[in-house]
Scaffold this motif. Structure first.
Motif, PDB file in Angstrom:
ATOM      1  N   VAL A   6      -3.377  -6.393 -10.505  1.00  0.00           N
ATOM      2  CA  VAL A   6      -2.678  -6.806  -9.285  1.00  0.00           C
ATOM      3  C   VAL A   6      -1.307  -6.139  -9.219  1.00  0.00           C
ATOM      4  O   VAL A   6      -0.275  -6.794  -9.163  1.00  0.00           O
ATOM      5  N   GLY A   7      -1.305  -4.816  -9.300  1.00  0.00           N
ATOM      6  CA  GLY A   7      -0.108  -4.040  -8.986  1.00  0.00           C
ATOM      7  C   GLY A   7      -0.027  -3.932  -7.476  1.00  0.00           C
ATOM      8  O   GLY A   7      -0.638  -4.711  -6.745  1.00  0.00           O
ATOM      9  N   HIS A   8       0.711  -2.939  -6.995  1.00  0.00           N
ATOM     10  CA  HIS A   8       0.869  -2.802  -5.547  1.00  0.00           C
ATOM     11  C   HIS A   8      -0.460  -2.600  -4.840  1.00  0.00           C
ATOM     12  O   HIS A   8      -0.707  -3.173  -3.786  1.00  0.00           O
TER      13      HIS A   8
ATOM     14  N   HIS B 166      -2.594  -5.769  -4.977  1.00  0.00           N
ATOM     15  CA  HIS B 166      -1.932  -6.703  -4.080  1.00  0.00           C
ATOM     16  C   HIS B 166      -2.273  -6.396  -2.617  1.00  0.00           C
ATOM     17  O   HIS B 166      -2.619  -7.289  -1.839  1.00  0.00           O
ATOM     18  N   ALA B 167      -2.176  -5.121  -2.257  1.00  0.00           N
ATOM     19  CA  ALA B 167      -2.463  -4.708  -0.874  1.00  0.00           C
ATOM     20  C   ALA B 167      -3.902  -5.064  -0.505  1.00  0.00           C
ATOM     21  O   ALA B 167      -4.175  -5.548   0.600  1.00  0.00           O
TER      22      ALA B 167
ATOM     23  N   ASN C 155      -4.874  -7.678   2.460  1.00  0.00           N
ATOM     24  CA  ASN C 155      -5.349  -7.161   3.746  1.00  0.00           C
ATOM     25  C   ASN C 155      -6.847  -6.986   3.881  1.00  0.00           C
ATOM     26  O   ASN C 155      -7.356  -6.839   4.978  1.00  0.00           O
ATOM     27  N   PHE C 156      -7.556  -6.959   2.766  1.00  0.00           N
ATOM     28  CA  PHE C 156      -8.955  -6.583   2.862  1.00  0.00           C
ATOM     29  C   PHE C 156      -9.835  -7.805   3.078  1.00  0.00           C
ATOM     30  O   PHE C 156      -9.700  -8.809   2.390  1.00  0.00           O
TER      31      PHE C 156
ATOM     32  N   LEU D 273       0.821  -1.205   0.000  1.00  0.00           N
ATOM     33  CA  LEU D 273       0.000   0.000   0.000  1.00  0.00           C
ATOM     34  C   LEU D 273       0.858   1.260   0.000  1.00  0.00           C
ATOM     35  O   LEU D 273       0.634   2.181  -0.794  1.00  0.00           O
ATOM     36  N   GLY D 274       1.868   1.293   0.880  1.00  0.00           N
ATOM     37  CA  GLY D 274       2.776   2.432   0.912  1.00  0.00           C
ATOM     38  C   GLY D 274       3.440   2.630  -0.443  1.00  0.00           C
ATOM     39  O   GLY D 274       3.543   3.753  -0.944  1.00  0.00           O
ATOM     40  N   HIS D 275       3.861   1.531  -1.024  1.00  0.00           N
ATOM     41  CA  HIS D 275       4.483   1.551  -2.342  1.00  0.00           C
ATOM     42  C   HIS D 275       3.542   2.153  -3.385  1.00  0.00           C
ATOM     43  O   HIS D 275       3.933   3.030  -4.175  1.00  0.00           O
TER      44      HIS D 275
END
Lengths: 230, 230
Positions: B92-94, B97-98, B102-103, A95-97
């Motif tokens: 499915v980039g950052h 992916h996040a 996490n969700f 997420l930060g990325h």
């Protein structure tokens, strides 16, 4: 330009939305707009737009509408985007990325030159020209650069302790992506980013639409049944 | 439980927030709450909370407050979280992916077993047990599984075409993270996730605080000056 003192909270909450829409129009080369166009973009009534904007200044001319440049400058000044202050990103996972890579912090009134993480794999690299530093260097960085805002994209488990550490270092605002309800002094500003809200709203709108449809079908069946009994 | 017909939009917008707060309390083992506690968590007046919740059903008892389990079930049913439908993540980039990592999609009423991307590096892998498939397989997947909602986390440049393709495949809702104002048929539900709004609000609150402080200092200087002239 001075903001009137008693702006209702609901109007204030729309201020960033107005700024974003106007900024986007400005980026697309639009120079003039109307309360009707803004209303459509914002999903509001045109009268509401005129009333809202009147809280923030003397914008708009009857028969002309709004000058985009003036509106952008006026709202931008109220928000403070022309006095950029320093922001850091703490936590460079996916997420930060993604934020470092895609988010235009400068456009929102922030300068950024450093992000922080604990992972040896990423410390020492750059993301979008921004240095990823070790979390060990955080306190030194804060003492030297006095960041105003920190983006909190660390795991939930360390959210509170990281927030405490940032506040102790003088950070005054947290953009909190962790989903943790942080306990912090009143003097610290926190904006919690909750992804869930809008997905739940999407879920609700689809559910509601399906139910309305089902009710309509039941009514039609009932009507057909009655008609066949006649 | 039926939702009353004319729920004001502002109240509706708070429905997901209520659900999230109550869900969190429930996860923490809380069994009973009050309009005062909810009001504090939501940043509203207690009277507002009582009024809001009365739109959604007969919740709460005088002198007892609200039963968390009933409230969660009632609001959850209105939102539709107990009839999970299929969701896919496209991109499915950052950021994608996040979200996959996490969700908790299930908690919001969605089942997910596939995500889509074009990058050969990631296609064929799994993120959090979820298969990352090639975008080439999207149409086949949709024909077989009829996903209701797609999370749009593709680059801006392909946002509109990807959305068009999803809609053509019968997707009815888009959770749009791309920042692009999508042009879609009215029958498609879209929730745009705008990170900017809350950061601009943070920027504004800090600016406002600084200005208030500066004004106060000027007033005090002026007063001191006047007193010294006496």
């Amino acid at each position: 330009m001075k903001i009137k003192l008693e702006v209702p909270n609901a109007v204030l909450r729309r201020l960033p939305r107005y700024y974003c829409e106007i900024n986007e129009m400005s980026n697309n080369g639009v120079v003039r707009t109307s309360s009707e166009i803004l209303a459509t973009r914002m999903g509001l009534a045109a009268s509401q737009v005129r009333q809202d904007l009147s809280y923030f200044g003397e914008f708009g001319l009857k028969g002309y509408g709004y000058n985009i440049y003036e509106l952008k400058r006026g709202l931008g000044r109220i928000i403070g985007v022309y006095r950029p202050s320093i922001l850091i990103v703490v936590g460079v996972g996916h997420l930060g990325h993604a934020l470092l890579q895609n988010f235009n912090f400068y456009q929102e009134g922030f300068l950024i030159d450093a992000a922080f993480d604990v992972s040896a794999e990423i410390v020492g690299t750059k993301v979008n020209e921004i240095d990823v530093l070790s979390l060990d260097a955080l306190d030194d960085y804060c003492r030297e650069n006095h960041p105003t805002v920190a983006v909190l994209t660390v795991p939930r488990s360390v959210a509170q302790e990281t927030a405490d550490r940032l506040v102790a270092q003088g950070v005054r605002g947290l953009w909190n992506f962790t989903g943790v309800a942080l306990r912090l002094p009143d003097s610290v500003f926190v904006e919690n980013v909750r992804f869930s809200d809008s997905l739940l709203m999407l879920r609700y709108r689809i559910t509601k639409h399906d139910e309305d449809l089902r009710r309509q079908q039941l009514r039609m069946q009932e009507q057909r049944r009655k008609e066949s009994l006649k």
